[in-house]
Design a protein around this motif. Structure first.
Motif, PDB file in Angstrom:
ATOM      1  N   ILE A   8      42.717  36.394  37.802  1.00 46.97           N
ATOM      2  CA  ILE A   8      41.410  36.135  37.207  1.00 46.97           C
ATOM      3  C   ILE A   8      41.002  37.375  36.428  1.00 46.97           C
ATOM      4  CG2 ILE A   8      38.996  35.581  37.683  1.00 46.97           C
ATOM      5  CD1 ILE A   8      40.038  34.389  40.392  1.00 46.97           C
ATOM      6  N   ARG A   9      40.836  37.227  35.133  1.00 48.00           N
ATOM      7  CA  ARG A   9      40.526  38.343  34.242  1.00 48.00           C
ATOM      8  C   ARG A   9      39.017  38.622  34.273  1.00 48.00           C
ATOM      9  NH1 ARG A   9      43.946  39.512  30.145  1.00 48.00           N
ATOM     10  NH2 ARG A   9      42.247  39.536  28.614  1.00 48.00           N
ATOM     11  N   VAL A  10      38.645  39.839  34.634  1.00 51.51           N
ATOM     12  CA  VAL A  10      37.238  40.173  34.846  1.00 51.51           C
ATOM     13  C   VAL A  10      36.809  41.310  33.928  1.00 51.51           C
ATOM     14  CG1 VAL A  10      35.540  41.024  36.523  1.00 51.51           C
ATOM     15  CG2 VAL A  10      37.329  39.419  37.244  1.00 51.51           C
ATOM     16  N   LEU A  11      35.633  41.154  33.321  1.00 53.01           N
ATOM     17  CA  LEU A  11      34.984  42.225  32.574  1.00 53.01           C
ATOM     18  C   LEU A  11      33.788  42.710  33.384  1.00 53.01           C
ATOM     19  CD1 LEU A  11      34.642  43.873  29.884  1.00 53.01           C
ATOM     20  CD2 LEU A  11      33.049  42.069  29.171  1.00 53.01           C
ATOM     21  N   VAL A  12      33.711  44.013  33.614  1.00 54.42           N
ATOM     22  CA  VAL A  12      32.637  44.613  34.403  1.00 54.42           C
ATOM     23  C   VAL A  12      31.607  45.232  33.459  1.00 54.42           C
ATOM     24  CG1 VAL A  12      32.060  46.369  36.116  1.00 54.42           C
ATOM     25  CG2 VAL A  12      34.199  45.063  36.326  1.00 54.42           C
ATOM     26  N   VAL A  13      30.353  44.766  33.554  1.00 55.01           N
ATOM     27  CA  VAL A  13      29.297  45.247  32.664  1.00 55.01           C
ATOM     28  C   VAL A  13      28.211  45.925  33.496  1.00 55.01           C
ATOM     29  CG1 VAL A  13      27.656  44.637  30.855  1.00 55.01           C
ATOM     30  CG2 VAL A  13      29.758  43.289  31.138  1.00 55.01           C
ATOM     31  N   ASP A  14      28.005  47.223  33.263  1.00 55.43           N
ATOM     32  CA  ASP A  14      26.962  47.969  33.978  1.00 55.43           C
ATOM     33  C   ASP A  14      26.716  49.256  33.216  1.00 55.43           C
ATOM     34  OD1 ASP A  14      25.462  49.509  36.047  1.00 55.43           O
ATOM     35  OD2 ASP A  14      26.043  47.805  37.316  1.00 55.43           O
ATOM     36  N   ASP A  15      25.439  49.639  33.076  1.00 56.13           N
ATOM     37  CA  ASP A  15      25.139  50.878  32.357  1.00 56.13           C
ATOM     38  C   ASP A  15      25.426  52.114  33.201  1.00 56.13           C
ATOM     39  OD1 ASP A  15      21.933  51.762  33.231  1.00 56.13           O
ATOM     40  OD2 ASP A  15      22.724  49.800  33.780  1.00 56.13           O
ATOM     41  N   PRO A  31      44.673  40.870  44.980  1.00 60.03           N
ATOM     42  CA  PRO A  31      45.842  40.243  44.358  1.00 60.03           C
ATOM     43  C   PRO A  31      45.502  39.171  43.325  1.00 60.03           C
ATOM     44  CG  PRO A  31      45.533  39.444  46.609  1.00 60.03           C
ATOM     45  CD  PRO A  31      44.581  40.584  46.426  1.00 60.03           C
ATOM     46  N   ARG A  32      44.273  38.625  43.374  1.00 61.40           N
ATOM     47  CA  ARG A  32      43.937  37.532  42.458  1.00 61.40           C
ATOM     48  C   ARG A  32      43.058  37.966  41.293  1.00 61.40           C
ATOM     49  NH1 ARG A  32      41.978  32.078  44.973  1.00 61.40           N
ATOM     50  NH2 ARG A  32      42.267  31.597  42.762  1.00 61.40           N
ATOM     51  N   ILE A  33      42.717  39.248  41.236  1.00 59.08           N
ATOM     52  CA  ILE A  33      41.755  39.715  40.245  1.00 59.08           C
ATOM     53  C   ILE A  33      42.339  40.850  39.414  1.00 59.08           C
ATOM     54  CG2 ILE A  33      39.493  40.812  39.922  1.00 59.08           C
ATOM     55  CD1 ILE A  33      38.574  39.363  42.468  1.00 59.08           C
ATOM     56  N   GLN A  34      42.128  40.784  38.107  1.00 59.82           N
ATOM     57  CA  GLN A  34      42.539  41.853  37.200  1.00 59.82           C
ATOM     58  C   GLN A  34      41.334  42.251  36.350  1.00 59.82           C
ATOM     59  OE1 GLN A  34      45.381  40.671  34.229  1.00 59.82           O
ATOM     60  NE2 GLN A  34      45.617  42.730  33.400  1.00 59.82           N
ATOM     61  N   VAL A  35      40.878  43.499  36.483  1.00 62.46           N
ATOM     62  CA  VAL A  35      39.794  43.989  35.638  1.00 62.46           C
ATOM     63  C   VAL A  35      40.385  44.346  34.273  1.00 62.46           C
ATOM     64  CG1 VAL A  35      38.024  45.734  35.322  1.00 62.46           C
ATOM     65  CG2 VAL A  35      38.479  44.828  37.609  1.00 62.46           C
ATOM     66  N   VAL A  36      39.980  43.621  33.245  1.00 63.02           N
ATOM     67  CA  VAL A  36      40.568  43.807  31.915  1.00 63.02           C
ATOM     68  C   VAL A  36      39.739  44.731  31.037  1.00 63.02           C
ATOM     69  CG1 VAL A  36      41.781  41.605  31.950  1.00 63.02           C
ATOM     70  CG2 VAL A  36      39.434  41.705  31.055  1.00 63.02           C
ATOM     71  N   GLY A  37      38.551  45.117  31.512  1.00 65.53           N
ATOM     72  CA  GLY A  37      37.743  46.028  30.721  1.00 65.53           C
ATOM     73  C   GLY A  37      36.379  46.246  31.337  1.00 65.53           C
ATOM     74  N   THR A  38      35.662  47.228  30.791  1.00 61.74           N
ATOM     75  CA  THR A  38      34.288  47.495  31.212  1.00 61.74           C
ATOM     76  C   THR A  38      33.413  47.603  29.976  1.00 61.74           C
ATOM     77  OG1 THR A  38      34.571  49.901  31.204  1.00 61.74           O
ATOM     78  CG2 THR A  38      35.071  48.739  33.264  1.00 61.74           C
ATOM     79  N   ALA A  39      32.111  47.404  30.188  1.00 59.10           N
ATOM     80  CA  ALA A  39      31.149  47.535  29.097  1.00 59.10           C
ATOM     81  C   ALA A  39      29.909  48.223  29.623  1.00 59.10           C
ATOM     82  CB  ALA A  39      30.796  46.167  28.518  1.00 59.10           C
ATOM     83  N   ILE A  40      29.246  49.012  28.755  1.00 61.11           N
ATOM     84  CA  ILE A  40      28.118  49.828  29.204  1.00 61.11           C
ATOM     85  C   ILE A  40      26.768  49.172  28.936  1.00 61.11           C
ATOM     86  CG2 ILE A  40      29.417  51.965  28.961  1.00 61.11           C
ATOM     87  CD1 ILE A  40      27.931  52.446  26.304  1.00 61.11           C
ATOM     88  N   ASN A  41      26.743  48.116  28.124  1.00 63.39           N
ATOM     89  CA  ASN A  41      25.491  47.414  27.854  1.00 63.39           C
ATOM     90  C   ASN A  41      25.807  46.032  27.283  1.00 63.39           C
ATOM     91  OD1 ASN A  41      26.073  47.793  25.056  1.00 63.39           O
ATOM     92  ND2 ASN A  41      25.031  49.777  25.104  1.00 63.39           N
ATOM     93  N   VAL A  57      32.672  37.390  34.122  1.00 57.10           N
ATOM     94  CA  VAL A  57      31.985  38.644  33.804  1.00 57.10           C
ATOM     95  C   VAL A  57      31.071  39.009  34.971  1.00 57.10           C
ATOM     96  CG1 VAL A  57      30.305  39.764  32.282  1.00 57.10           C
ATOM     97  CG2 VAL A  57      32.050  38.247  31.318  1.00 57.10           C
ATOM     98  N   THR A  58      31.124  40.271  35.414  1.00 56.10           N
ATOM     99  CA  THR A  58      30.116  40.764  36.359  1.00 56.10           C
ATOM    100  C   THR A  58      29.122  41.589  35.556  1.00 56.10           C
ATOM    101  OG1 THR A  58      31.145  42.891  36.959  1.00 56.10           O
ATOM    102  CG2 THR A  58      31.901  40.908  38.129  1.00 56.10           C
ATOM    103  N   MET A  59      27.816  41.407  35.831  1.00 54.79           N
ATOM    104  CA  MET A  59      26.814  42.038  34.973  1.00 54.79           C
ATOM    105  C   MET A  59      25.604  42.486  35.769  1.00 54.79           C
ATOM    106  SD  MET A  59      25.017  40.502  31.528  1.00 54.79           S
ATOM    107  CE  MET A  59      26.533  40.776  30.597  1.00 54.79           C
ATOM    108  N   ASP A  60      25.157  43.696  35.491  1.00 58.40           N
ATOM    109  CA  ASP A  60      23.904  44.194  36.049  1.00 58.40           C
ATOM    110  C   ASP A  60      22.746  43.441  35.383  1.00 58.40           C
ATOM    111  OD1 ASP A  60      22.055  45.669  37.416  1.00 58.40           O
ATOM    112  OD2 ASP A  60      22.336  47.505  36.261  1.00 58.40           O
TER     113      ASP A  60
END
Length: 352
Positions: A8-15, A31-41, A57-60
């Motif tokens: 599962i491709r995940v983008l992490v978004v948090d300032d 084993p089932r999760i791959q963080v493919v990137g992060t974002a600051i805003n 997407v995980t997001m603050d």
């Protein structure tokens, strides 16, 4: 929606860099999760979602500039990606859920450990990867937006309704789905008991929100509360809620206990207690959510004579709990989220 066995491709978004690193490193070994990137805003998130095509997407919620809520309102209608909110104890999380987020987790702040936070987040990411995200988001709810059924006390059989108890259980997608049902019901609805899987601290805020938006009184249950018409009780997070019979009256027990069907509170615990304890008329409603919590309890209720309603596949964010309940024969009738209130009211009009 993810339909294969790929990570599962995940983008992490948090300032916050600390939060981004905590989430990224914490999910790295899953084993089932791959963080493919992060974002600051939110602006950074939009460009990276377009480029990386994450599954979740995980997001603050609170970020400088465009916050998570505004991002969801602007972006989700044309890019329906599942979003998991990562929030402190904040009432605005419910506005973000109304704007289209699938679910939320509470940031570690002393109320829970980092390990339990990361475990909860990983599980919600897995569920979100299977969730259905609509291309249109609902407007922010306001009193009077939905057609409310008229009071039912004048139907000529109020004694039967005075002793009727309604149980409702939901999980992923359930905060808004339950609101869709309750805001259409009248103030004098038979006593309702609600289990919604939710982190500690949020159930009281959720109950207060429903109380503002619905006709009946809604509050977080307290051990010993009496069930009566015009009152809906929300099971407190991290406690099991059961029905207790006291002569002709019914109260609730809200106590610590083991997790059942993976949850505390558990829909199965509530429904099973209703099936074994309630001697008057009862109704069970099971709504959107992953897994099978509530299905066996609803079957017990139906075998004990209850009228049971399951949310249909088309209107579920995750058609898990209602699907299992339907497959094992626990559901009398299926209905869309928007029609459950009407189905319930039609049934109550014939209750004896």
């Amino acid at each position: 929606m993810l339909t294969n066995n790929n990570p599962i491709r995940v983008l992490v978004v948090d300032d916050s860099m600390v939060a981004r690193n905590l989430i990224t490193q914490g999910l790295a070994s899953h084993p089932r999760i791959q963080v493919v990137g992060t974002a600051i805003n939110a602006v950074d998130a939009k460009s990276k979602i377009d480029r990386l095509s994450p599954d979740v997407v995980t997001m603050d919620v609170e970020m400088p500039g465009v916050n998570g809520i505004e991002f969801l309102k602007q972006y989700l209608p044309t890019h329906p990606v599942p979003v998991i909110l990562v929030s402190s104890l904040n009432l605005r999380v419910f506005d973000a859920l109304a704007a289209g987020a699938v679910d939320f987790v509470r940031k570690p702040d002393g109320a829970e450990s980092t390990a339990s936070f990361l475990h909860a987040l990983a599980q919600k990411i897995i569920v979100a990867s299977c969730a259905k995200v609509p291309r249109t988001t609902r407007p922010a709810p306001a009193a009077g937006m939905a057609a409310v059924h008229p009071p039912i006390g004048s139907l000529g059989h109020s004694l039967a309704l005075d002793s009727t108890i309604i149980g409702l259980g939901a999980s992923t997608g359930g905060t808004e789905a339950t609101l869709e049902v309750l805001k259409r019901l009248p103030a004098d609805i038979p006593g309702m008991l609600i289990v919604q899987h939710m982190p500690v601290g949020f159930t009281k805020m959720y109950a207060d929100r429903l109380n503002r938006l619905c006709q009946m009184e809604v509050r977080e249950a307290v051990n010993g509360d009496e069930i009566h018409r015009g009152l809906a009780l929300i099971a407190p997070a991290d406690l099991q809620m059961r029905v207790v019979r006291m002569g002709s009256r019914y109260t609730v027990s809200c106590m610590p206990g083991e997790k059942v069907s993976g949850h505390r509170p558990s829909v199965d615990v509530l429904f099973s207690s209703m099936a074994s304890t309630v001697k008057c008329h009862m109704v069970g409603i099971i709504m959107t959510g992953m897994g099978r919590d509530g299905a066996s309890g609803l079957l017990e209720m139906r075998k004990a004579g209850a009228y049971t309603i399951g949310q249909d596949k088309e209107s579920c964010v995750v058609y898990g709990m209602p699907c299992v309940a339907h497959e094992i024969g626990a559901v009398t009738i299926q209905a869309s989220c928007e029609n459950i209130a009407s189905v319930l009211m039609t049934h109550l009009k014939t209750a004896k």
